[in-house]
Motif scaffolding. Sequence first.
Motif, mmCIF file in Angstrom:
data_model
loop_
_atom_site.group_PDB
_atom_site.id
_atom_site.type_symbol
_atom_site.label_atom_id
_atom_site.label_comp_id
_atom_site.label_asym_id
_atom_site.label_seq_id
_atom_site.Cartn_x
_atom_site.Cartn_y
_atom_site.Cartn_z
ATOM 1 N N GLU A 74 0.843 -1.194 0.000
ATOM 2 C CA GLU A 74 0.000 0.000 0.000
ATOM 3 C C GLU A 74 0.877 1.242 0.000
ATOM 4 O OE1 GLU A 74 -2.816 0.002 3.148
ATOM 5 O OE2 GLU A 74 -3.301 -2.102 2.879
ATOM 6 N N MET A 75 0.477 2.218 -0.803
ATOM 7 C CA MET A 75 1.234 3.458 -0.892
ATOM 8 C C MET A 75 0.451 4.560 -0.193
ATOM 9 S SD MET A 75 2.399 2.901 -4.774
ATOM 10 C CE MET A 75 1.149 1.675 -5.135
ATOM 11 N N ASP A 77 -0.614 8.146 1.245
ATOM 12 C CA ASP A 77 -0.367 9.542 0.892
ATOM 13 C C ASP A 77 -0.023 10.312 2.170
ATOM 14 O OD1 ASP A 77 -0.771 9.157 -1.756
ATOM 15 O OD2 ASP A 77 -2.875 9.800 -1.762
ATOM 16 N N TRP A 114 4.708 10.918 0.236
ATOM 17 C CA TRP A 114 4.015 10.037 -0.704
ATOM 18 C C TRP A 114 2.885 10.804 -1.388
ATOM 19 C CZ3 TRP A 114 5.365 4.938 -1.604
ATOM 20 C CH2 TRP A 114 6.328 4.401 -0.754
ATOM 21 N N ASN A 115 2.749 10.570 -2.704
ATOM 22 C CA ASN A 115 1.678 11.200 -3.461
ATOM 23 C C ASN A 115 1.355 10.335 -4.674
ATOM 24 O OD1 ASN A 115 -0.187 12.944 -4.496
ATOM 25 N ND2 ASN A 115 1.280 14.534 -5.075
ATOM 26 N N ASP A 116 0.277 9.544 -4.603
ATOM 27 C CA ASP A 116 -0.194 8.683 -5.705
ATOM 28 C C ASP A 116 0.895 7.775 -6.277
ATOM 29 O OD1 ASP A 116 -2.787 9.674 -5.564
ATOM 30 O OD2 ASP A 116 -2.324 11.347 -6.920
ATOM 31 N N GLY A 117 1.583 7.071 -5.427
ATOM 32 C CA GLY A 117 2.594 6.111 -5.872
ATOM 33 C C GLY A 117 3.974 6.704 -6.092
ATOM 34 N N ASP A 142 9.215 5.999 -8.065
ATOM 35 C CA ASP A 142 7.848 5.769 -8.531
ATOM 36 C C ASP A 142 7.509 4.324 -8.294
ATOM 37 O OD1 ASP A 142 5.407 5.984 -9.722
ATOM 38 O OD2 ASP A 142 6.165 6.181 -11.774
ATOM 39 N N SER A 144 4.149 3.300 -8.755
ATOM 40 C CA SER A 144 2.836 3.047 -9.363
ATOM 41 C C SER A 144 2.908 2.065 -10.503
ATOM 42 C CB SER A 144 2.210 4.365 -9.833
ATOM 43 O OG SER A 144 3.062 5.026 -10.733
#
Length: 144
Positions: A74-75, A77, A114-117, A142, A144
């Motif tokens: 899990e990433m 935010d 963290w920001n969207d992956g 990255d 994602s």
Amino acid sequence: MKNSNNRTAGRLFFRSYNLLVELAFICGCFIFSACVFVLVFVKAGQISARSEDLSAAVIAAQNLAESVLPENGEMPDGEQTREIYFDKNWNPIPQTGDVLPSHVHASAAVTETWNDGLVHIEVVVTGSGGEEELFRLTADRDFS
């Protein structure tokens, strides 16, 4: 005849005085040179210790930046900050309880944003006392 004795005694005194002045000058030059060499060696030792700390700080910062992974896939935010302490041999000190300042040689503050992956990592390694910044590393990864 008295004059010749005074003249001879005066010459001997004058000659021995010059010899003493020369010896004092030579000893002074030797002492000055010895002090300069001692200071050069002390400074070289300080520079050597500083370069060892800098090299270890670079390696520690790179290792900390590479060790940032999402937890359980899990990433999250947001921003997370953690502090890692190192001993004299640059081994991490376990975070069990209070860390004694006498055992801490350096510390690293790791900030993960963290920001969207995508994670922005900033690692700041400081020397003992936290006053002197040894190395700063910023990286983006990255996931994602």
